[in-house]
Scaffold this active site. Sequence first.
Site, short mmCIF file in Angstrom:
data_model
loop_
_atom_site.label_atom_id
_atom_site.label_comp_id
_atom_site.label_asym_id
_atom_site.label_seq_id
_atom_site.Cartn_x
_atom_site.Cartn_y
_atom_site.Cartn_z
N GLU A 131 25.06 -32.39 25.51
CA GLU A 131 25.93 -30.82 26.19
C GLU A 131 24.92 -30.24 27.02
O GLU A 131 23.80 -30.02 27.10
CB GLU A 131 26.72 -30.14 24.98
CG GLU A 131 27.39 -30.57 24.63
CD GLU A 131 28.41 -29.75 23.45
OE1 GLU A 131 28.07 -29.04 22.65
OE2 GLU A 131 29.02 -30.39 22.32
N GLY A 164 11.37 -26.94 15.25
CA GLY A 164 11.58 -25.61 15.34
C GLY A 164 12.47 -25.57 13.83
O GLY A 164 12.43 -26.76 12.82
N PHE A 168 11.92 -35.48 22.49
CA PHE A 168 12.72 -35.44 21.25
C PHE A 168 11.19 -34.83 20.31
O PHE A 168 11.69 -35.51 19.09
CB PHE A 168 13.95 -35.61 20.93
CG PHE A 168 14.97 -35.64 21.57
CD1 PHE A 168 14.92 -35.84 23.02
CD2 PHE A 168 16.50 -35.74 20.77
CE1 PHE A 168 16.38 -34.83 23.39
CE2 PHE A 168 17.16 -35.11 20.95
CZ PHE A 168 17.73 -35.19 22.30
N LEU A 169 10.43 -34.61 20.90
CA LEU A 169 9.58 -34.14 19.79
C LEU A 169 8.88 -32.98 20.41
O LEU A 169 7.82 -31.36 18.76
CB LEU A 169 8.08 -34.79 20.32
CG LEU A 169 7.74 -36.49 20.19
CD1 LEU A 169 6.56 -36.22 20.14
CD2 LEU A 169 8.39 -36.98 18.69
N CYS A 184 26.72 -33.44 17.00
CA CYS A 184 26.34 -34.92 17.29
C CYS A 184 25.47 -35.06 16.53
O CYS A 184 26.15 -35.74 14.91
CB CYS A 184 26.39 -35.50 18.49
SG CYS A 184 27.49 -35.05 19.38
N LYS A 231 25.47 -47.14 20.05
CA LYS A 231 25.95 -45.41 19.85
C LYS A 231 24.87 -45.04 18.75
O LYS A 231 24.00 -43.72 18.76
CB LYS A 231 26.98 -45.13 20.52
CG LYS A 231 27.60 -43.50 20.00
CD LYS A 231 27.05 -42.82 20.73
CE LYS A 231 27.23 -41.26 20.81
NZ LYS A 231 26.85 -40.71 21.65
N PHE A 252 26.98 -40.73 26.35
CA PHE A 252 25.29 -40.12 25.87
C PHE A 252 25.18 -39.58 26.28
O PHE A 252 23.50 -39.22 26.20
CB PHE A 252 24.34 -41.77 25.94
CG PHE A 252 23.99 -43.08 25.43
CD1 PHE A 252 24.26 -43.05 24.27
CD2 PHE A 252 24.93 -44.07 26.52
CE1 PHE A 252 24.58 -44.38 23.45
CE2 PHE A 252 25.22 -45.45 25.99
CZ PHE A 252 25.01 -46.04 24.25
N LEU A 253 26.10 -38.86 26.99
CA LEU A 253 26.01 -36.99 28.14
C LEU A 253 25.46 -36.35 26.44
O LEU A 253 26.06 -35.87 25.35
CB LEU A 253 27.26 -36.75 28.58
CG LEU A 253 28.30 -36.68 27.39
CD1 LEU A 253 28.01 -35.48 27.02
CD2 LEU A 253 29.27 -36.59 28.65
C1 UGA Z 1 23.51 -35.48 21.35
C2 UGA Z 1 22.91 -36.69 22.43
O1 UGA Z 1 21.29 -36.52 22.80
C3 UGA Z 1 23.77 -37.44 23.15
O2 UGA Z 1 22.57 -38.92 24.32
C4 UGA Z 1 24.90 -38.04 22.49
O3 UGA Z 1 25.67 -38.55 23.53
C5 UGA Z 1 25.64 -36.64 22.18
O4 UGA Z 1 24.60 -36.28 21.52
C6 UGA Z 1 26.40 -37.50 21.70
O5 UGA Z 1 26.80 -38.05 20.42
O6 UGA Z 1 27.78 -36.68 22.08
P1 UGA Z 1 23.29 -33.04 21.64
O7 UGA Z 1 23.78 -32.80 20.69
O8 UGA Z 1 24.25 -33.11 23.51
O9 UGA Z 1 23.88 -34.28 22.59
O10 UGA Z 1 22.21 -32.51 22.53
P2 UGA Z 1 20.48 -32.27 22.27
O11 UGA Z 1 20.45 -32.81 23.33
O12 UGA Z 1 20.63 -34.05 21.83
O13 UGA Z 1 19.77 -31.69 20.72
C7 UGA Z 1 20.65 -31.75 20.06
C8 UGA Z 1 19.91 -31.18 18.46
O14 UGA Z 1 18.88 -31.44 18.41
C9 UGA Z 1 19.97 -30.03 19.55
O15 UGA Z 1 20.52 -29.18 18.44
C10 UGA Z 1 18.61 -29.28 19.80
O16 UGA Z 1 17.90 -28.09 19.63
C11 UGA Z 1 18.04 -29.97 18.94
N1 UGA Z 1 16.37 -31.19 19.21
C12 UGA Z 1 16.21 -31.87 20.36
C13 UGA Z 1 15.40 -30.89 18.72
O17 UGA Z 1 15.27 -29.78 17.26
N2 UGA Z 1 14.38 -30.49 18.94
C14 UGA Z 1 14.17 -31.67 19.72
O18 UGA Z 1 12.81 -31.76 20.44
C15 UGA Z 1 15.15 -32.33 20.89
#
Ligand code: UGA
Length: 452
Positions: free
Chosen positions: A161, A259, A255-256, A266, A210, A158-159
């Site tokens: 990046e 943008g 996650f709210l 992922c 997952k 669940f990590l």
């Molecule tokens: C995501 C999940 O958060 C991890 O838990 C999971 O393990 C990983 O996919 C995976 O499957 O390997 P990641 O894609 O690295 O991680 O990054 P996130 O921080 O989740 O962001 C994903 C996207 O959502 C980014 O483009 C970010 O800008 C966007 N985002 C995130 C938003 O537009 N709004 C938000 O409020 C949060």
Amino acid sequence: MAFVERRIAVVGTGYVGLVTGAVLAKVGHRVTCVDNDPAKVRILEAVKLPIYEPGLEALVEDVRTTGRLAFSGEIAPVVGAAEVVFICVGTPPLPSGKADLSYIEQVARDIARSLGTHYTVVVEKSTVPVHTGMRVKRTIERHAPAGARFDVASNPEFLAEGTAVRDALAPNRIVVGVDSERARVVMEGLYAPFACPLIVTGIESAEIIKHASNSFLALKISYINAVARICELAGADVVQVARGMGLDERIGPHFLRAGIGYGGSCFPKDVDAFGEIASELGYEFTLIREAQRINAEQRTRFIRKIEDALWVVKDKRVALWGLSFKPDTDDLREAPAMDIARWLLDHGAVVRAHDPVAMDKARVLLPKVDYGADPYAVCEGADALVLVTEWKTYIEADLGRVRAAMRHPILLDGRNVFDPAHVVALGFEYHGVGRGAVAGHDGVVRGPGRGR
Ligand code: UGA
């Protein structure tokens, strides 16, 4: 459950493999990460990481010096000696949206042929569709020597990046899917040093956890992006709306952030894959299909906003802040900045971009972009500044200096990181997402920026 030190093989040294290997070595196991790309193994042996991930290089160096982490290009001896084998190879998307499982199948065959005479747990860590565990098991059974003793387990990662090391060292939860008591005992002993809850499920449930988690997070983002559309139409500010919603602990503040929408390796891939899996199983998961649609629209709508602000795009000078799909990574996969830059170049704009770490990778993909040494340099003479990735350095930038450098102070904030009233007071024309346009040249603050 007491800690049991294990000999571990990690097959695949991408994001997940590297972080998993380093973290398991850190908590006391003996880990060898295997990759079939000899060049990559040489780079890793020199402790030069092919990816930018805060804290990972230091962690790898640390566990290398303790002798608990090694790298190898040969799968057979490493798997043969291991008690636990993690499959961490890629599952890239096929044009259909389904995950390409050919690397998983190949590795399952390789593992089968390499299994030692002792009992081994083969763990799928890569994100895979439900029933992959069962197929991995069948593949190993077909190719393993007679009498090989093994079990398959699912242990999704669940990590995220940018925070990968922290997420892997201190996860919210660990999910282990098993179909035997013996595999459960091995996996519980392996993860004993971690303080978080460890949930033991069946293999299918772990696989679904997952995909269902990533799809739910994507859904949450698309939901707030849809609310952002309503805010724009109604003259409200989605940042304020999200704050008000997120304080309800049943909803939560994460996650709210409205943008340009989600990107990366992922969410786009996993939501597609989950939709396809559901469909194959006989359920049309239209809810998550809609999340994907909203996400794609979010990106094109933002490009329309840039076009609208610039009017004629040809020969306009546009500064881009941020190229990676999110801050603290150099990953450009499904990064909105790539689409925005390509669109601007295709329409004749002069694009100058900055990113704290992703410029080297971006140069290869978009050689026609002019890359600047710092955030201010790219704003010299610009007709618009577009914030695409919310790196801290941009949030904390001296906007007065930026304003003075630009030819026309139009600020398009793709992540809603700036306070509209503040930037308008500095003389910018401000466009966020879900907060209406706030004009600056006539000094009038309109729409949701008022009264902040
Ligand atoms: C995501 C999940 O958060 C991890 O838990 C999971 O393990 C990983 O996919 C995976 O499957 O390997 P990641 O894609 O690295 O991680 O990054 P996130 O921080 O989740 O962001 C994903 C996207 O959502 C980014 O483009 C970010 O800008 C966007 N985002 C995130 C938003 O537009 N709004 C938000 O409020 C949060």
